[in-house]
Design an enzyme around this catalytic site. Structure first.
Site, PDB file in Angstrom:
ATOM      1  N   MET A  38       0.920  -1.315   0.043  1.00 50.79           N
ATOM      2  CA  MET A  38       0.049   0.046   0.085  1.00 50.79           C
ATOM      3  C   MET A  38       1.021   1.274  -0.217  1.00 50.79           C
ATOM      4  SD  MET A  38      -3.426  -1.136   1.982  1.00 50.79           S
ATOM      5  CE  MET A  38      -2.672  -0.588   3.481  1.00 50.79           C
ATOM      6  N   GLY A  39       2.007   1.199  -0.228  1.00 55.91           N
ATOM      7  CA  GLY A  39       3.072   2.296  -0.562  1.00 55.91           C
ATOM      8  C   GLY A  39       3.617   2.530   0.905  1.00 55.91           C
ATOM      9  N   LEU A  87       6.601   2.878   1.463  1.00 56.71           N
ATOM     10  CA  LEU A  87       7.612   1.961   1.676  1.00 56.71           C
ATOM     11  C   LEU A  87       8.627   2.057   2.609  1.00 56.71           C
ATOM     12  CD1 LEU A  87       7.876   0.839  -2.302  1.00 56.71           C
ATOM     13  CD2 LEU A  87       6.140   0.143  -0.387  1.00 56.71           C
ATOM     14  N   HIS A  88       9.083   0.901   3.512  1.00 56.78           N
ATOM     15  CA  HIS A  88      10.146   0.934   4.537  1.00 56.78           C
ATOM     16  C   HIS A  88      11.136  -0.057   4.258  1.00 56.78           C
ATOM     17  CE1 HIS A  88       8.097  -1.823   6.581  1.00 56.78           C
ATOM     18  NE2 HIS A  88       7.079  -1.281   6.636  1.00 56.78           N
ATOM     19  N   GLY A 114      11.298  -2.952   5.665  1.00 54.65           N
ATOM     20  CA  GLY A 114      10.636  -4.249   5.668  1.00 54.65           C
ATOM     21  C   GLY A 114      10.139  -4.627   4.151  1.00 54.65           C
ATOM     22  N   HIS A 115       9.571  -3.605   3.292  1.00 56.73           N
ATOM     23  CA  HIS A 115       9.049  -3.817   1.977  1.00 56.73           C
ATOM     24  C   HIS A 115      10.257  -3.995   1.195  1.00 56.73           C
ATOM     25  CE1 HIS A 115       5.922  -1.140   3.363  1.00 56.73           C
ATOM     26  NE2 HIS A 115       5.192  -2.350   2.889  1.00 56.73           N
ATOM     27  N   LYS A 174       5.749 -10.684   9.398  1.00 56.36           N
ATOM     28  CA  LYS A 174       5.271  -9.856  10.568  1.00 56.36           C
ATOM     29  C   LYS A 174       3.884  -9.808  10.667  1.00 56.36           C
ATOM     30  CE  LYS A 174       5.280  -5.436  12.544  1.00 56.36           C
ATOM     31  NZ  LYS A 174       3.965  -5.085  11.668  1.00 56.36           N
ATOM     32  N   SER A 191       5.863   0.519   9.546  1.00 60.11           N
ATOM     33  CA  SER A 191       5.543   1.837   9.384  1.00 60.11           C
ATOM     34  C   SER A 191       4.948   2.528  10.644  1.00 60.11           C
ATOM     35  CB  SER A 191       4.828   2.292   8.340  1.00 60.11           C
ATOM     36  OG  SER A 191       3.659   1.219   8.189  1.00 60.11           O
ATOM     37  N   ARG A 192       4.449   1.950  11.451  1.00 58.37           N
ATOM     38  CA  ARG A 192       3.960   2.262  12.523  1.00 58.37           C
ATOM     39  C   ARG A 192       4.682   2.767  13.631  1.00 58.37           C
ATOM     40  NH1 ARG A 192      -1.034  -2.272  13.410  1.00 58.37           N
ATOM     41  NH2 ARG A 192      -1.590  -2.281  11.463  1.00 58.37           N
TER      42      ARG A 192
HETATM   43  O1  PAF Z   1       0.121  -5.977   3.865  1.00 61.76           O
HETATM   44  C1  PAF Z   1      -0.345  -4.956   3.256  1.00 61.76           C
HETATM   45  O2  PAF Z   1       0.202  -3.691   2.813  1.00 61.76           O
HETATM   46  C2  PAF Z   1      -1.620  -4.939   2.476  1.00 61.76           C
HETATM   47  O3  PAF Z   1      -2.665  -5.702   3.322  1.00 61.76           O
HETATM   48  C3  PAF Z   1      -1.633  -5.740   0.875  1.00 61.76           C
HETATM   49  C4  PAF Z   1      -1.102  -7.171   1.441  1.00 61.76           C
HETATM   50  C5  PAF Z   1      -0.914  -4.963   0.118  1.00 61.76           C
HETATM   51  C6  PAF Z   1      -3.216  -5.834   0.532  1.00 61.76           C
HETATM   52  O4  PAF Z   1      -3.692  -4.361   0.288  1.00 61.76           O
END
Ligand code: PAF
Length: 282
Positions: A30-31, A33-34, A36-37, A149, A186-187
């Site tokens: 969902m953008g 991005l940190h 972890g992504h 996570k 991100s939290r």
């Molecule tokens: O983990 C997330 O960021 C969201 O739940 C996902 C898997 C992209 C679905 O919108």
């Protein structure tokens, strides 16, 4: 990196790559991005020829009192990060493209979606399973990659893909942690300096609970009670702390050996979640 903005173009790109016998690894996000992504993108690079990331703030996974519009949007930073990690394709659909008939179709993994995080976020996981299936059906990736996570999300998606005979292989990537054990999220950005010092106690509590389970002396209810007490002594408000089996996230029985301890706790403005999954030698 190519940017694709609609489903038809994504399908065309995927069909061409499949024809050329290239494998595709997909990282839905969902953008905002940190690191972890980025570890998911790095892992995707090791699995397939093409790495595709999607950024879509999925409205159907937000509850009525959760502010969809307040979700942080950092697209140009996200694009820089994805380019730096060698992502090949970024898919950024519109809400209308993803949900042409917004309220008609939902995909539900019953029961499991109402446990743990699902208990405080009704409907959340139905939104997640719906959007992930739509994205996977459009892209037809060989691999779909998720962070462990969000162990409940991973387990629900694994169940959904398996039950619906979707050929995409789900891959879980281990949680990245700071040196003091706090899971990257991100939290964490909501934590004050003082709360940031306290936050690693969630992971510490999970590790202690695992040690107690391995020692096999204390009953499970006692381990859970002590864990919650320890969190509260440290200023966290536990939402749940559950010792479960990995397969369906139901309470672990004496016979189960593949376990996961799931925890969520409030600390200031942040709701932190974390887990430990492991094999228990009985
Ligand atoms: O983990 C997330 O960021 C969201 O739940 C996902 C898997 C992209 C679905 O919108």
């Amino acid at each position: 990196m190519i940017e694709i903005h609609d489903i038809a173009a994504l399908k065309a790109w995927s069909a061409e790559r499949h024809k050329a016998n290239k494998t595709i690894a997909f990282v839905p996000t969902m953008g905002n991005l940190h690191s972890g992504h980025m570890s998911l993108i790095d892992h995707a690079q090791t699995l397939a020829d093409e790495v595709v990331c999607s950024i879509f703030v999925n409205p159907t996974q937000f509850g009525e009192n959760e502010d969809l519009d307040a979700y942080p949007k950092t697209l140009s930073d996200d694009i820089d990060k994805l380019k730096a990690h060698g992502c090949h394709v970024l898919f950024i659909p519109s809400a209308h493209d993803m949900y042409p008939q917004p309220d008609l179709t939902r995909v539900t993994v019953h029961h499991m979606s109402t446990l743990h995080c699902g208990a405080t976020r009704p409907g959340h996981f139905n939104g997640v399973t719906t959007v992930v299936l739509k994205l996977v059906n459009a892209l037809q990736p060989h691999f779909a990659i998720f962070g462990l996570k969000d162990f409940q999300q991973y387990t629900i998606l694994k169940t959904m893909l398996s039950d619906l005979f979707v050929p995409t292989q789900i891959v879980g990537v281990e949680t990245g942690r700071a040196e003091d054990g706090l899971a990257h999220s991100s939290r964490n950005g909501y934590l004050t300096a003082l709360e940031r010092e306290t936050a690693p106690c969630l992971y510490a509590t999970l590790c202690t609970a695992r040690q107690h389970l391995e020692a096999g002396i204390k009953p499970v209810y006692e381990i859970v009670r002590e864990a919650k007490e320890f969190l509260m002594e440290n200023g966290l408000t536990p939402d749940y702390f559950s010792i479960c089996r990995q397969i369906d996230l139901e309470p672990a029985t004496e016979q189960d050996t593949e376990l996961v301890i799931l925890a969520a706790a409030y600390l200031g403005r942040a709701r932190l979640i974390d887990n430990l999954h492991f094999h228990l030698n009985r």
